[in-house]
Every structure is written in structure tokens, then in C-alpha cells.
Design an enzyme around this catalytic site. Structure first.
Site, PDB file in Angstrom:
ATOM      1  N   HIS A   1      11.603  95.023  51.945  1.00 30.30           N
ATOM      2  CA  HIS A   1      11.561  93.739  51.229  1.00 30.30           C
ATOM      3  C   HIS A   1      12.301  92.638  51.970  1.00 30.30           C
ATOM      4  CE1 HIS A   1       9.814  95.124  47.324  1.00 30.30           C
ATOM      5  NE2 HIS A   1      10.137  96.282  47.870  1.00 30.30           N
TER       6      HIS A   1
ATOM      7  N   ASP B   1      15.153  85.012  54.556  1.00 25.00           N
ATOM      8  CA  ASP B   1      14.734  85.670  53.315  1.00 25.00           C
ATOM      9  C   ASP B   1      13.444  86.426  53.596  1.00 25.00           C
ATOM     10  OD1 ASP B   1      14.798  86.308  50.603  1.00 25.00           O
ATOM     11  OD2 ASP B   1      15.217  84.253  49.995  1.00 25.00           O
TER      12      ASP B   1
HETATM   13  C1  GDG Z   1      14.489  90.658  47.686  1.00 30.06           C
HETATM   14  C2  GDG Z   1      14.376  89.936  49.032  1.00 30.06           C
HETATM   15  C3  GDG Z   1      12.040  89.310  48.424  1.00 30.06           C
HETATM   16  C4  GDG Z   1      17.254  85.345  40.034  1.00 30.06           C
HETATM   17  N1  GDG Z   1      18.276  84.863  39.294  1.00 30.06           N
HETATM   18  C5  GDG Z   1      18.006  85.198  38.037  1.00 30.06           C
HETATM   19  C6  GDG Z   1      16.821  85.912  38.024  1.00 30.06           C
HETATM   20  N2  GDG Z   1      16.377  85.979  39.262  1.00 30.06           N
HETATM   21  C7  GDG Z   1      15.109  86.608  39.640  1.00 30.06           C
HETATM   22  C8  GDG Z   1      14.132  85.579  40.136  1.00 30.06           C
HETATM   23  C9  GDG Z   1      13.272  86.410  41.072  1.00 30.06           C
HETATM   24  C10 GDG Z   1      14.259  87.446  41.575  1.00 30.06           C
HETATM   25  O1  GDG Z   1      15.346  87.515  40.677  1.00 30.06           O
HETATM   26  C11 GDG Z   1      14.823  87.048  42.935  1.00 30.06           C
HETATM   27  O2  GDG Z   1      13.861  87.333  43.881  1.00 30.06           O
HETATM   28  P1  GDG Z   1      13.925  86.751  45.357  1.00 30.06           P
HETATM   29  O3  GDG Z   1      12.671  87.139  46.023  1.00 30.06           O
HETATM   30  O4  GDG Z   1      14.099  85.294  45.267  1.00 30.06           O
HETATM   31  O5  GDG Z   1      15.209  87.350  46.061  1.00 30.06           O
HETATM   32  P2  GDG Z   1      15.976  88.787  46.218  1.00 30.06           P
HETATM   33  O6  GDG Z   1      16.611  89.223  44.957  1.00 30.06           O
HETATM   34  O7  GDG Z   1      16.895  88.604  47.361  1.00 30.06           O
HETATM   35  O8  GDG Z   1      14.814  89.820  46.579  1.00 30.06           O
HETATM   36  C12 GDG Z   1      13.398  88.784  48.906  1.00 30.06           C
HETATM   37  C13 GDG Z   1      12.202  90.160  47.191  1.00 30.06           C
HETATM   38  O9  GDG Z   1      13.166  91.181  47.394  1.00 30.06           O
HETATM   39  C14 GDG Z   1      10.898  90.827  46.786  1.00 30.06           C
HETATM   40  O10 GDG Z   1      10.349  91.538  47.835  1.00 30.06           O
HETATM   41  O11 GDG Z   1      11.233  88.209  48.107  1.00 30.06           O
HETATM   42  O12 GDG Z   1      13.236  88.150  50.153  1.00 30.06           O
HETATM   43  O13 GDG Z   1      15.653  89.472  49.463  1.00 30.06           O
HETATM   44  O14 GDG Z   1      12.259  87.062  40.370  1.00 30.06           O
HETATM   45  O15 GDG Z   1      13.428  85.014  39.080  1.00 30.06           O
HETATM   46  N3  GDG Z   1      16.269  86.417  36.930  1.00 30.06           N
HETATM   47  C15 GDG Z   1      16.930  86.205  35.773  1.00 30.06           C
HETATM   48  N4  GDG Z   1      18.115  85.515  35.708  1.00 30.06           N
HETATM   49  C16 GDG Z   1      18.669  85.001  36.819  1.00 30.06           C
HETATM   50  O16 GDG Z   1      19.733  84.380  36.741  1.00 30.06           O
HETATM   51  N5  GDG Z   1      16.410  86.698  34.663  1.00 30.06           N
END
Ligand code: GDG
Length: 492
Positions: A152, A353
Site C-alpha cells: 500500500h 504517499d
Molecule cells: C495507506 C497508505 C494508501 C483519516 N482520518 C480519519 C479517517 N481517515 C481515513 C480517511 C481515509 C483513510 O483514513 C486514510 O487513507 P490514506 O490513503 O489517505 O492514508 P493511509 O492511512 O496512510 O493509508 C496510502 C492507503 O494505505 C490505501 O492503500 O492510499 O498511501 O499510506 O479513508 O478517510 N477516518 C475517520 N476519522 C479520521 O479522523 N473516520
């Protein structure tokens, strides 16, 4: 339909968990869409050395970790070595003795706990950097099912990868999978470069890579979201800081040093300084969900961010206007779509990212008639697909500050055109198609299997016999492959 056994570091019941990172969010969707079993850590740390697997509804199977496993495997090797190195932060990596051994030991223990639950026709899909050695450990237990791996996070340039003292072991562990999936084409290029330059992998004519004694497929599968979760929402009620004229810029990130939060705050401060007409008109709301707080680099970034927010608010704030609205708590998932929709700009500025799902969620939540603008870092994997966002370099504070202004001043017609293109990209690779594409490719590479692939010692011996009879001409030229299956060679 064959059962999909999803293996990830963390298993989460999203109906109960208030917040989750990107991997758990995506996997919860996969598990919902398929006949599946989701196996991994339940998030608990226990002193009970005999703790086994707990299953729920035949679909979730979880185990706790011991204190030392949590320290060496999760906080240690996974999050203090692999996470920083894969995000190009060699300066933050802590190559401590003992971390790697615990990492492998935990993978071995987890594989041993999963193996009795496996059925002969299961397809196994292992996720992320915590579990690179998982397939090797399953293979050692005689598991012959197709096993795929999905990373990821980004794959770093090959020389950075080679800085990891155990990089060859990791490469050998990757070779135990049938398919390795990455987020972007750039990641695939990096991994293939590494395999070629770091461990002498060779591309064979069918496009697979001969690595040690195996053939592995490597391909990109950009991850997506469940678009319907975010479309058809209403704006979150309530005025921003009590006034109708104030526009919101939204940031939603785990509080992680890869997410470029200080750079975002600095660019917003510079924007207020450079374009004072926007003072009292715009607010940056940053939701920064706590994460991995016991890793030192994470407490450093928290302090840095709090001090930056304080100084920008102190410098520009008024009695009725606080420019940075910083929330160091997670927000319930059901509220996120409404917050995105009522925000004039979605600001996603990671320094690196894998993909960044927030960028896609923001786009999906917009009103197509009056959409907001996505300001997106060129270093997010999402930038490969979301080319109609305002793409910025987060290290360039000036450019990012100007990007905020362009986004605020963008005419409606341009916002609509860009949003339409972005929405098409978000729909094209949604979570269902991501999952479907990976699993069907895994089936394909296995049905087109090579006799040298790692099955049992017998099948390797059969392959060797065939090689010596000259019935495998395609592989005869590869002395490395021959060496790998000869008696006394590595695969024996
Ligand atoms: C890894 C990789 C890749 C965030 N804050 C809150 C919250 N979130 C949710 C968001 C989103 C998820 O968490 C974050 O996803 P991201 O993709 O932005 O980032 P990572 O956690 O680092 O994920 C990344 C991902 O895996 C998938 O393959 O895209 O590059 O690092 O869904 O909405 N959700 C809630 N409260 C929050 O305060 N409920």
C-alpha cells in the site's frame, strides 16, 4: 467462488472502530464484497503467551500480539525501518539489532496460526509492509495456494531500498509470492529496477521476473474507494466560524511525517501573508488523527505542528477568526463526506504517499454542479490518475500558496470540467475494480504457472528432470534458474 483469505497487520470491525487508516478502510470493503476470511492482529497487546486465534462469524480471525512482538515487529521493523525507508526518509530509519528477527518471528507465528484454517482452494491475499515474509513462512508449512502481495505504500528508488541491511532477505521473501501488486506505474518501475540492480532479477519473455528460484509477476493496481459511500451526501450543516462568507480548506490525514502537514501549514501562512485580502475569509481545518504515537518521530511531528499552528494563529488570528482549525482527534467516518462536501478546497500535500484515499474521497463527495477544488501533491500516488487536480510540489511553499489562491479563484466552468474528469478517474479505479483486477491477475499468473515455481520439493525435482531432458527450452538459458533447482542448490 473461491474464498479469499485476506491477511493484514490489523483487522478492524469498521462498524465499531471510530477511525481507521487507508488499508483497513479498503480491506473492509473487500471483505464485504467477497466470500472471505480476514486474518490479522486485533490491536490488543497481551502478556498471555498462549493466546490463540479468535474467530467471528467465520469471517474475521484475529490474534493479539505480545509486548515484545509489538515493539520489535510493529513499532520496530515495520514502522521504524520499512515505513520511513519506503517513504524516502532514511534519516528517520532506526536499524536496531533484533527488530528484523522479531519481524520474521511474528510473521512465522501468524503464518502458523493461519495455516490450519486454510482450504485447498483458497486464494491468499497478503497486505502491506508488515507482512512481506508471510508467504515464505506459509510455503515452509507446505501451503501451495496462490499467494498475492499488495504494497500500500510507495516502493522507493532501488538505491534507497538497498540501504536496508536485510534487503536481500526481503527480496527473497517477495519471490515467494505469485503476484506483487503496487499502487502506481512509478512504483513498479522502482521495484523492477531494484530487482534487476539489487538482486539480479531478470525479466523473462512473458513479462514475469525471475527472482532467485521463482517467477514473480509485478504490476500496478491503483487502489480506490467505494464511491457511493461519499457521493449523494449533504453539506455538513453549520457556518465556518459563524460567518457565511468564510470558505473552508479541508485536510484529513493521519498525523504522520509523510503527510506534509508542516508544509501545508507553512503554505497556508504564506498565502495569508501574500494575499491579505483573504484574511478573515478562509479557514484551514486540519483533522489529524493520532497514530503510532509511541514512535519517536511521531511525537516530534506533533510538537512541530502544534507550534506552527500556534504561531500562524497568533500572527494572523482575530477575535472572530482563527485561521487554522487544528483537530488532533479522529472524526467519525460518517461525518467525513459532509465535511468534504462543504469545503471549498481539499488539500492533500504528502511528501510521499502510496496512493492517498482522502484525495479520492474529497472528489467523490463534491456537488457536481458546484464542486470544490482538489489541491494535490505531485508525490501522492493519486497524482498519477488525478491529473486534473491542481498539482503542487509541497516542498515549494510559494507554489502551494499560489495554488490555494488559484483554487479559490477558479471559475465555476473550470471547476466543473476538472471535477468531471477527476470523478471519471475515481470511478474507473474504485475499490471493487481494484480488488477484481488484483484477484483475477493472481488467478491468471497461477494458471499460467511455471514448473519452476515454488510448489513442493517433488515438483521442483520434476522440473529439474524436465530441464535436463531439454523439455523446457525457454528456461535453459538461465544458469541462475538451473542452479536454483539443482540438488544442493537453494531450492532443495
Ligand atoms: C495507506 C497508505 C494508501 C483519516 N482520518 C480519519 C479517517 N481517515 C481515513 C480517511 C481515509 C483513510 O483514513 C486514510 O487513507 P490514506 O490513503 O489517505 O492514508 P493511509 O492511512 O496512510 O493509508 C496510502 C492507503 O494505505 C490505501 O492503500 O492510499 O498511501 O499510506 O479513508 O478517510 N477516518 C475517520 N476519522 C479520521 O479522523 N473516520
Amino acid at each position: 467462488m473461491r474464498r479469499v483469505v485476506v491477511v493484514s497487520n490489523r483487522v478492524i470491525d469498521l462498524r465499531k472502530a471510530p477511525q481507521a487508516g487507508g488499508v483497513a478502510v479498503a480491506l473492509a470493503d473487500v471483505v464485504r464484497l467477497h466470500n472471505s476470511l480476514w486474518f490479522g492482529w486485533n490491536g490488543e497487546i497481551t502478556s498471555d503467551a498462549t493466546a490463540g486465534v479468535a474467530t467471528r462469524e467465520g469471517r474475521l480471525a484475529t490474534v493479539p500480539l505480545s509486548e515484545s512482538d509489538h515493539e520489535g515487529y510493529y513499532l520496530g521493523y515495520a514502522n521504524s525501518v520499512l515505513w520511513p525507508v519506503f517513504h524516502n526518509r532514511l534519516d528517520l530509519a532506526q536499524f536496531e539489532a533484533g527488530f528484523y528477527d522479531r519481524y520474521v518471528a511474528v510473521n512465522r507465528r501468524l503464518a502458523g496460526l493461519l495455516q490450519p484454517m486454510l482450504r485447498a482452494d483458497d486464494v491468499i491475499w497478503v497486505h502491506d509492509y508488515h507482512l512481506i515474509p508471510f508467504a515464505t513462512e506459509l510455503r515452509k508449512l507446505g501451503v501451495q495456494n496462490p499467494i498475492g502481495f499488495y504494497l500500500h505504500i510507495p516502493c522507493p528508488p532501488w538505491q534507497t531500498f538497498m540501504a536496508i541491511p536485510e534487503h536481500q532477505d526481503l527480496a527473497r521473501a517477495l519471490a515467494a509470492y505469485d503476484l506483487v501488486g503496487l499502487q502506481t506505474k512509478a512504483d513498479v518501475a522502482n521495484l523492477i529496477d531494484y530487482m534487476a540492480n539489487g538482486v539480479f532479477g531478470r525479466i523473462v519473455p512473458d513479462g514475469r521476473i525471475r527472482l532467485f528460484d521463482r517467477l514473480v509477476s509485478v504490476a500496478s493496481f491503483p487502489i480506490g474507494i467505494d464511491v457511493t459511500d461519499f457521493s449523494k451526501v449533504k453539506r455538513a450543516g453549520g457556518l465556518v466560524q459563524g460567518r457565511p462568507s468564510v470558505s473552508r480548506i479541508i485536510g484529513v490525514d493521519r498525523l504522520d511525517y509523510t503527510k506534509g502537514l508542516p508544509q501545508k501549514f507553512k503554505a497556508f501562512g504564506r498565502f495569508l501573508e501574500k494575499y491579505p485580502q483573504y484574511q478573515r475569509q478562509v479557514v484551514l481545518t486540519q483533522i489529524a488523527a493520532p497514530t503510532r504515537a509511541s514512535v519517536e518521530a511521531y511525537s516530534d511531528i506533533r510538537q512541530q505542528l502544534e507550534s506552527l499552528a500556534g504561531s500562524i494563529n497568533g500572527r494572523f488570528g482575530e477575535l472572530d477568526w482563527v485561521p487554522i482549525h487544528y483537530i488532533h482527534r479522529s472524526t467519525p467516518r460518517r461525518r467525513l463526506a459532509g465535511i468534504y462536501r462543504s469545503s471549498r478546497i481539499g488539500m492533500v500535500t504528502p511528501l510521499r504517499d502510496g496512493m492517498n484515499l482522502v484525495a479520492k474521497e474529497y472528489v467523490a463527495a463534491q456537488d457536481a454542479e458546484d464542486p470544490g477544488v482538489l489541491v494535490l501533491s505531485q508525490f501522492a500516488g493519486a497524482a498519477e490518475e488525478l491529473t486534473e487536480a491542481l498539482i503542487i510540489n509541497p516542498y515549494n511553499v510559494e507554489e502551494t500558496a499560489d495554488g490555494i489562491r488559484s483554487a479559490l479563484e477558479m471559475p465555476l466552468a473550470e471547476r466543473r470540467t476538472r471535477h468531471e474528469a477527476l470523478m471519471a478517474a475515481v470511478r474507473k479505479h474504485d475499490v471493487a475494480s481494484w480488488c477484481q483486477a488484483f484477484l483475477s491477475q493472481l488467478e491468471r499468473v497461477r494458471s499460467d504457472d511455471d514448473p519452476l515455481s515454488w510448489h513442493s520439493p517433488e515438483s521442483i525435482r520434476t522440473a529439474l528432470a524436465k530441464l535436463e531432458q531439454g523439455t523446457l527450452p525457454r528456461l535453459r538459458s538461465s544458469s541462475r534458474a538451473l542452479e536454483a533447482v539443482r540438488p544442493g542448490g537453494r531450492a532443495q
